[in-house]
Design a protein around this motif. Structure first.
Motif, short mmCIF file in Angstrom:
data_model
loop_
_atom_site.label_atom_id
_atom_site.label_comp_id
_atom_site.label_asym_id
_atom_site.label_seq_id
_atom_site.Cartn_x
_atom_site.Cartn_y
_atom_site.Cartn_z
N GLY A 80 -4.07 3.34 39.73
CA GLY A 80 -3.44 2.70 38.58
C GLY A 80 -3.60 3.46 37.29
O GLY A 80 -2.99 3.10 36.28
N ILE A 81 -4.39 4.51 37.30
CA ILE A 81 -4.59 5.30 36.10
C ILE A 81 -3.62 6.48 36.10
O ILE A 81 -3.45 7.17 37.10
CB ILE A 81 -6.05 5.79 35.98
CG1 ILE A 81 -6.98 4.58 35.82
CG2 ILE A 81 -6.21 6.78 34.83
CD1 ILE A 81 -6.68 3.68 34.61
N ARG A 82 -2.99 6.68 34.96
CA ARG A 82 -2.11 7.82 34.73
C ARG A 82 -2.65 8.53 33.50
O ARG A 82 -2.30 8.22 32.38
CB ARG A 82 -0.65 7.35 34.54
CG ARG A 82 -0.07 6.75 35.82
CD ARG A 82 1.28 6.10 35.58
NE ARG A 82 1.23 5.08 34.52
CZ ARG A 82 0.74 3.83 34.69
NH1 ARG A 82 0.30 3.45 35.87
NH2 ARG A 82 0.74 2.99 33.68
N CYS A 83 -3.54 9.48 33.76
CA CYS A 83 -4.21 10.21 32.69
C CYS A 83 -3.50 11.54 32.47
O CYS A 83 -3.33 12.32 33.41
CB CYS A 83 -5.67 10.44 33.06
SG CYS A 83 -6.61 11.33 31.79
N ALA A 84 -3.11 11.80 31.23
CA ALA A 84 -2.41 13.02 30.88
C ALA A 84 -3.28 13.90 29.99
O ALA A 84 -3.81 13.43 28.99
CB ALA A 84 -1.11 12.70 30.15
N VAL A 85 -3.42 15.17 30.38
CA VAL A 85 -4.08 16.16 29.53
C VAL A 85 -3.03 16.65 28.54
O VAL A 85 -1.97 17.12 28.95
CB VAL A 85 -4.60 17.36 30.34
CG1 VAL A 85 -5.33 18.34 29.42
CG2 VAL A 85 -5.49 16.93 31.47
N VAL A 86 -3.32 16.52 27.27
CA VAL A 86 -2.33 16.82 26.24
C VAL A 86 -2.92 17.77 25.20
O VAL A 86 -4.06 17.61 24.78
CB VAL A 86 -1.86 15.51 25.57
CG1 VAL A 86 -0.96 15.78 24.40
CG2 VAL A 86 -1.16 14.62 26.59
N SER A 87 -2.11 18.76 24.79
CA SER A 87 -2.53 19.71 23.77
C SER A 87 -1.52 19.83 22.63
O SER A 87 -1.64 20.72 21.80
CB SER A 87 -2.75 21.10 24.39
OG SER A 87 -3.76 21.04 25.36
N ASP A 88 -0.50 18.96 22.63
CA ASP A 88 0.51 19.00 21.56
C ASP A 88 1.10 17.60 21.39
O ASP A 88 1.01 16.77 22.29
CB ASP A 88 1.61 20.02 21.89
CG ASP A 88 2.36 19.66 23.15
OD1 ASP A 88 3.36 18.92 23.06
OD2 ASP A 88 1.95 20.11 24.25
N THR A 89 1.72 17.36 20.25
CA THR A 89 2.22 16.02 19.96
C THR A 89 3.43 15.64 20.80
O THR A 89 3.59 14.47 21.15
CB THR A 89 2.56 15.87 18.46
OG1 THR A 89 3.49 16.87 18.08
CG2 THR A 89 1.30 15.96 17.60
N LEU A 115 -5.43 18.62 14.96
CA LEU A 115 -4.35 18.42 15.93
C LEU A 115 -4.70 17.29 16.88
O LEU A 115 -3.85 16.46 17.20
CB LEU A 115 -4.08 19.71 16.71
CG LEU A 115 -3.03 19.61 17.82
CD1 LEU A 115 -1.69 19.10 17.28
CD2 LEU A 115 -2.88 20.98 18.50
N ALA A 116 -5.94 17.22 17.31
CA ALA A 116 -6.35 16.16 18.23
C ALA A 116 -6.09 14.78 17.62
O ALA A 116 -5.60 13.88 18.32
CB ALA A 116 -7.83 16.31 18.60
N LEU A 117 -6.40 14.60 16.36
CA LEU A 117 -6.19 13.30 15.72
C LEU A 117 -4.71 12.97 15.58
O LEU A 117 -4.31 11.82 15.73
CB LEU A 117 -6.91 13.25 14.37
CG LEU A 117 -8.43 13.42 14.43
CD1 LEU A 117 -9.03 13.36 13.03
CD2 LEU A 117 -9.09 12.43 15.37
N LYS A 118 -3.88 13.98 15.34
CA LYS A 118 -2.43 13.76 15.31
C LYS A 118 -1.92 13.36 16.69
O LYS A 118 -1.07 12.46 16.82
CB LYS A 118 -1.70 15.02 14.83
CG LYS A 118 -1.86 15.28 13.36
CD LYS A 118 -1.14 16.56 12.94
CE LYS A 118 -1.43 16.86 11.49
NZ LYS A 118 -0.85 18.14 11.07
N ILE A 119 -2.44 14.01 17.72
CA ILE A 119 -2.07 13.67 19.09
C ILE A 119 -2.45 12.22 19.39
O ILE A 119 -1.66 11.47 19.97
CB ILE A 119 -2.73 14.64 20.10
CG1 ILE A 119 -2.07 16.02 20.01
CG2 ILE A 119 -2.69 14.09 21.52
CD1 ILE A 119 -2.81 17.13 20.74
N VAL A 120 -3.65 11.83 19.02
CA VAL A 120 -4.10 10.45 19.24
C VAL A 120 -3.16 9.48 18.55
O VAL A 120 -2.73 8.47 19.15
CB VAL A 120 -5.56 10.26 18.75
CG1 VAL A 120 -5.93 8.79 18.67
CG2 VAL A 120 -6.52 11.01 19.67
#
Length: 149
Positions: A80-89, A115-120
């Motif tokens: 049920g988890i769909r975890c995405a590794v993200v490095s851009d918005t 950048l991490a906070l913008k992604i969040v």
């Protein structure tokens, strides 16, 4: 919105920055650890966050490690988890809009704090579009069911 958050030692500093950011935005969260930069094993923390999201105790989760990769693989082992590794918005937006990602993984050694906070922010603000994407996300669930028997 309630967020489960966790990291290993390699993502600890980024997790702490995200927690402060969530507090500034009055977003409720729970920190599932780790509590310092001493070496620990990322699967434990990816699993804790993923299980809390799976159980419905939290709306979404955020996990951090050095690259985001190991902790995301661990989180994705929870059905049920769909975890995405993200490095851009843009990827953050699409992981929500098209994939209904319910856990976000970030790599402290890959992206800067700003950048991490913008992604969040992008990831938390974006909703799942449903429609044709609902069918595709459903097929991901079908794969989980096939191999969990």
């Amino acid at each position: 919105m309630k967020i489960a958050i966790g990291s290993d030692h390699g993502g600890y500093n980024l997790k702490e920055a995200i927690k402060k950011h969530l507090e500034e935005k009055s977003i409720e969260y729970k920190d599932f650890g780790t509590n310092g930069i001493e070496s620990v094993d990322y699967p434990e923390f990816g699993m804790k966050v993923a299980e809390a999201v799976k159980a419905g105790e939290y709306d979404r989760g955020i996990v951090c490690c050095g690259t985001g990769i190991g902790i995301s693989i661990s989180a994705n082992k929870v059905p049920g988890i769909r975890c995405a590794v993200v490095s851009d918005t843009f990827s953050a937006e699409m992981s929500r809009a098209h994939n209904n990602a319910n856990v976000l993984a970030l790599g402290e050694r890959i992206i800067g704090q700003g950048l991490a906070l913008k992604i969040v922010d992008v990831w938390l603000d974006k909703e799942f579009e449903g429609g044709r994407h609902e069918r595709r996300v459903g097929k991901i669930g079908d794969i989980e069911k096939k191999y969990s028997k």
